[in-house]
Design a protein around this motif. Structure first.
Motif, PDB file in Angstrom:
ATOM      1  N   LYS A  84      -3.594  15.823  -2.591  1.00 51.01           N
ATOM      2  CA  LYS A  84      -3.898  14.491  -3.115  1.00 51.01           C
ATOM      3  C   LYS A  84      -2.842  13.469  -2.703  1.00 51.01           C
ATOM      4  N   GLU A  85      -1.601  13.884  -2.643  1.00 51.28           N
ATOM      5  CA  GLU A  85      -0.543  12.972  -2.202  1.00 51.28           C
ATOM      6  C   GLU A  85      -0.719  12.595  -0.735  1.00 51.28           C
ATOM      7  N   ARG A  86      -1.110  13.573   0.079  1.00 50.81           N
ATOM      8  CA  ARG A  86      -1.331  13.276   1.503  1.00 50.81           C
ATOM      9  C   ARG A  86      -2.530  12.342   1.682  1.00 50.81           C
ATOM     10  N   ILE A  87      -3.592  12.578   0.902  1.00 52.09           N
ATOM     11  CA  ILE A  87      -4.760  11.697   0.958  1.00 52.09           C
ATOM     12  C   ILE A  87      -4.361  10.284   0.541  1.00 52.09           C
ATOM     13  N   ALA A  88      -3.593  10.187  -0.536  1.00 55.10           N
ATOM     14  CA  ALA A  88      -3.171   8.877  -1.038  1.00 55.10           C
ATOM     15  C   ALA A  88      -2.314   8.136  -0.019  1.00 55.10           C
ATOM     16  N   LYS A  89      -1.425   8.846   0.625  1.00 57.09           N
ATOM     17  CA  LYS A  89      -0.569   8.216   1.630  1.00 57.09           C
ATOM     18  C   LYS A  89      -1.411   7.683   2.784  1.00 57.09           C
ATOM     19  N   LYS A  90      -2.415   8.454   3.194  1.00 61.72           N
ATOM     20  CA  LYS A  90      -3.314   7.994   4.261  1.00 61.72           C
ATOM     21  C   LYS A  90      -4.111   6.770   3.804  1.00 61.72           C
ATOM     22  N   CYS A  91      -4.574   6.771   2.561  1.00 59.94           N
ATOM     23  CA  CYS A  91      -5.290   5.612   2.022  1.00 59.94           C
ATOM     24  C   CYS A  91      -4.414   4.366   2.063  1.00 59.94           C
ATOM     25  N   SER A  92      -3.145   4.521   1.745  1.00 63.08           N
ATOM     26  CA  SER A  92      -2.239   3.371   1.695  1.00 63.08           C
ATOM     27  C   SER A  92      -2.084   2.696   3.051  1.00 63.08           C
ATOM     28  N   GLU A  93      -2.334   3.431   4.125  1.00 61.74           N
ATOM     29  CA  GLU A  93      -2.240   2.861   5.464  1.00 61.74           C
ATOM     30  C   GLU A  93      -3.336   1.828   5.722  1.00 61.74           C
ATOM     31  N   TYR A  94      -4.403   1.882   4.912  1.00 58.99           N
ATOM     32  CA  TYR A  94      -5.511   0.943   5.064  1.00 58.99           C
ATOM     33  C   TYR A  94      -5.394  -0.235   4.095  1.00 58.99           C
ATOM     34  N   ILE A  95      -4.313  -0.282   3.336  1.00 58.64           N
ATOM     35  CA  ILE A  95      -4.075  -1.366   2.383  1.00 58.64           C
ATOM     36  C   ILE A  95      -2.963  -2.250   2.926  1.00 58.64           C
ATOM     37  N   HIS A  96      -3.241  -3.552   3.063  1.00 61.53           N
ATOM     38  CA  HIS A  96      -2.303  -4.458   3.715  1.00 61.53           C
ATOM     39  C   HIS A  96      -1.862  -5.575   2.768  1.00 61.53           C
ATOM     40  N   ASP A  97      -0.790  -6.225   3.139  1.00 66.13           N
ATOM     41  CA  ASP A  97      -0.301  -7.360   2.357  1.00 66.13           C
ATOM     42  C   ASP A  97      -1.426  -8.375   2.149  1.00 66.13           C
ATOM     43  N   GLY A  98      -1.540  -8.888   0.934  1.00 60.64           N
ATOM     44  CA  GLY A  98      -2.543  -9.906   0.637  1.00 60.64           C
ATOM     45  C   GLY A  98      -3.910  -9.376   0.276  1.00 60.64           C
ATOM     46  N   ASP A  99      -4.116  -8.061   0.340  1.00 62.67           N
ATOM     47  CA  ASP A  99      -5.428  -7.482   0.023  1.00 62.67           C
ATOM     48  C   ASP A  99      -5.722  -7.573  -1.481  1.00 62.67           C
ATOM     49  N   CYS A 100      -7.013  -7.644  -1.795  1.00 61.53           N
ATOM     50  CA  CYS A 100      -7.492  -7.463  -3.167  1.00 61.53           C
ATOM     51  C   CYS A 100      -8.281  -6.158  -3.173  1.00 61.53           C
ATOM     52  N   ILE A 101      -7.783  -5.166  -3.894  1.00 59.71           N
ATOM     53  CA  ILE A 101      -8.385  -3.835  -3.840  1.00 59.71           C
ATOM     54  C   ILE A 101      -8.796  -3.377  -5.239  1.00 59.71           C
ATOM     55  N   TYR A 102      -9.722  -2.431  -5.261  1.00 57.48           N
ATOM     56  CA  TYR A 102     -10.082  -1.752  -6.500  1.00 57.48           C
ATOM     57  C   TYR A 102      -9.621  -0.310  -6.410  1.00 57.48           C
ATOM     58  N   LEU A 103      -8.841   0.138  -7.397  1.00 54.88           N
ATOM     59  CA  LEU A 103      -8.437   1.540  -7.502  1.00 54.88           C
ATOM     60  C   LEU A 103      -9.189   2.167  -8.670  1.00 54.88           C
ATOM     61  N   ASP A 104     -10.014   3.117  -8.366  1.00 54.03           N
ATOM     62  CA  ASP A 104     -10.838   3.790  -9.344  1.00 54.03           C
ATOM     63  C   ASP A 104      -9.990   4.729 -10.211  1.00 54.03           C
ATOM     64  N   SER A 105     -10.532   5.125 -11.351  1.00 57.35           N
ATOM     65  CA  SER A 105      -9.865   6.148 -12.147  1.00 57.35           C
ATOM     66  C   SER A 105      -9.964   7.490 -11.426  1.00 57.35           C
ATOM     67  N   GLY A 106      -8.998   8.358 -11.676  1.00 57.53           N
ATOM     68  CA  GLY A 106      -9.015   9.672 -11.050  1.00 57.53           C
ATOM     69  C   GLY A 106      -7.644  10.101 -10.591  1.00 57.53           C
ATOM     70  N   SER A 107      -7.498  11.393 -10.370  1.00 59.03           N
ATOM     71  CA  SER A 107      -6.187  11.942 -10.030  1.00 59.03           C
ATOM     72  C   SER A 107      -5.755  11.616  -8.606  1.00 59.03           C
ATOM     73  N   THR A 108      -6.692  11.507  -7.680  1.00 61.51           N
ATOM     74  CA  THR A 108      -6.330  11.176  -6.300  1.00 61.51           C
ATOM     75  C   THR A 108      -6.051   9.688  -6.148  1.00 61.51           C
ATOM     76  N   THR A 109      -6.897   8.858  -6.728  1.00 62.21           N
ATOM     77  CA  THR A 109      -6.667   7.413  -6.652  1.00 62.21           C
ATOM     78  C   THR A 109      -5.393   7.008  -7.387  1.00 62.21           C
ATOM     79  N   PHE A 110      -5.022   7.756  -8.424  1.00 59.46           N
ATOM     80  CA  PHE A 110      -3.756   7.490  -9.116  1.00 59.46           C
ATOM     81  C   PHE A 110      -2.575   7.623  -8.161  1.00 59.46           C
ATOM     82  N   GLN A 111      -2.640   8.612  -7.284  1.00 60.01           N
ATOM     83  CA  GLN A 111      -1.538   8.813  -6.343  1.00 60.01           C
ATOM     84  C   GLN A 111      -1.386   7.638  -5.380  1.00 60.01           C
ATOM     85  N   ILE A 112      -2.502   6.938  -5.084  1.00 56.49           N
ATOM     86  CA  ILE A 112      -2.431   5.782  -4.176  1.00 56.49           C
ATOM     87  C   ILE A 112      -1.481   4.732  -4.721  1.00 56.49           C
ATOM     88  N   ALA A 113      -1.480   4.556  -6.042  1.00 56.59           N
ATOM     89  CA  ALA A 113      -0.635   3.530  -6.667  1.00 56.59           C
ATOM     90  C   ALA A 113       0.839   3.708  -6.317  1.00 56.59           C
TER      91      ALA A 113
END
Length: 253
Positions: free
Chosen positions: A79-108
């Protein structure tokens, strides 16, 4: 109503009221007892319901949703590796939605240094994780699910249509090519459906154990999902299947 639609409706009713009498189901669905029995036999074979005297109930022990506390420590490295990969698609100035869940929590944990980032979420753990960081936080309104530590929104409490979400990172308990993504809880699924419709890009963050599972409530077919980000333990036959559809499969390793 087609059999699959009836069976989905039966599961949705059982999510609200855990046990239902056969007479209640025939009246609610406006079908004969013979038609109902065929649907119930199908759901029983799938292991989703259990017949009891005069009625049916959900098979909680096998198909029920584990708590967020349990899932936060399960498959944590993946889950940490998935979250780190997700973070690569999040850029400065973005407006994103993070869903509830154990994997999406790691993205934070991986987005705290992004600049001018707006995070919309229904997850209490995500709010707590980002509370003291330079991130604009918006939590959706509604009822708190204690097991999931999430907020399931009601339209009269929150105007979804005013959100301008660039990217949504959605969790899922089941993923199949044929049925798309699914989850155990009806209210959670409704919130996710709304966010998928509102977002310009939709990412599903899910570890490889979620594949080849079609659980209680359908959320969206795969043609509504732009990307699925998972770990390297996914089976090769699934990787090959994704080459034939529009949804992009991204392996975190």
């Amino acid at each position: 109503m087609f059999p699959l639609e009836r069976q989905k409706k039966i599961l949705e009713l059982l999510m609200i009221k855990k046990v239902l009498k056969l007479t209640e189901l025939t009246e609610e669905l406006n079908i004969s007892i013979d038609t109902l029995r065929r649907d119930l036999n199908h759901l029983t074979k799938q292991g989703k319901i259990e017949k009891i005297y005069g009625g049916v109930k959900l098979v909680e022990s096998k198909f029920g949703e584990s708590t967020i506390a349990d899932r936060l420590i399960s498959h944590i490295e993946e889950k940490e590796r998935i979250a780190k990969k997700c973070s690569e698609y999040i850029h400065d100035g973005d407006c994103i939605y993070l869903d509830s869940g154990s994997t999406t929590f790691q993205i934070a944990k991986y987005i705290k240094n992004k600049k001018n980032l707006t995070v919309i979420t229904n997850s209490v753990p995500i709010v707590n994780e980002l509370m003291n960081d330079d991130v604009e936080l918006i939590i959706i309104g509604g009822k708190v699910r204690q097991n999931e530590q999430s907020v399931v929104a009601y339209e009269y409490l929150f105007n979804f249509n005013e959100l301008n979400i660039l990217k949504a990172f959605i969790g899922a308990s089941g993923i199949t090519i044929e049925k798309g993504i699914s989850d155990y809880n009806l209210e959670e699924a409704i919130t996710r459906k709304n966010m998928i419709e509102l977002s310009k890009e939709v990412y599903v963050a899910a570890d490889s154990t979620k594949f080849d599972k079609d659980v209680t409530i359908g959320i969206a077919p795969l043609d509504k999902i732009d990307y699925i980000i998972t770990d390297g333990n996914i089976k090769k036959d699934f990787i090959n299947k994704f080459k034939k559809i529009t949804t992009s499969l991204i392996i975190s390793e």
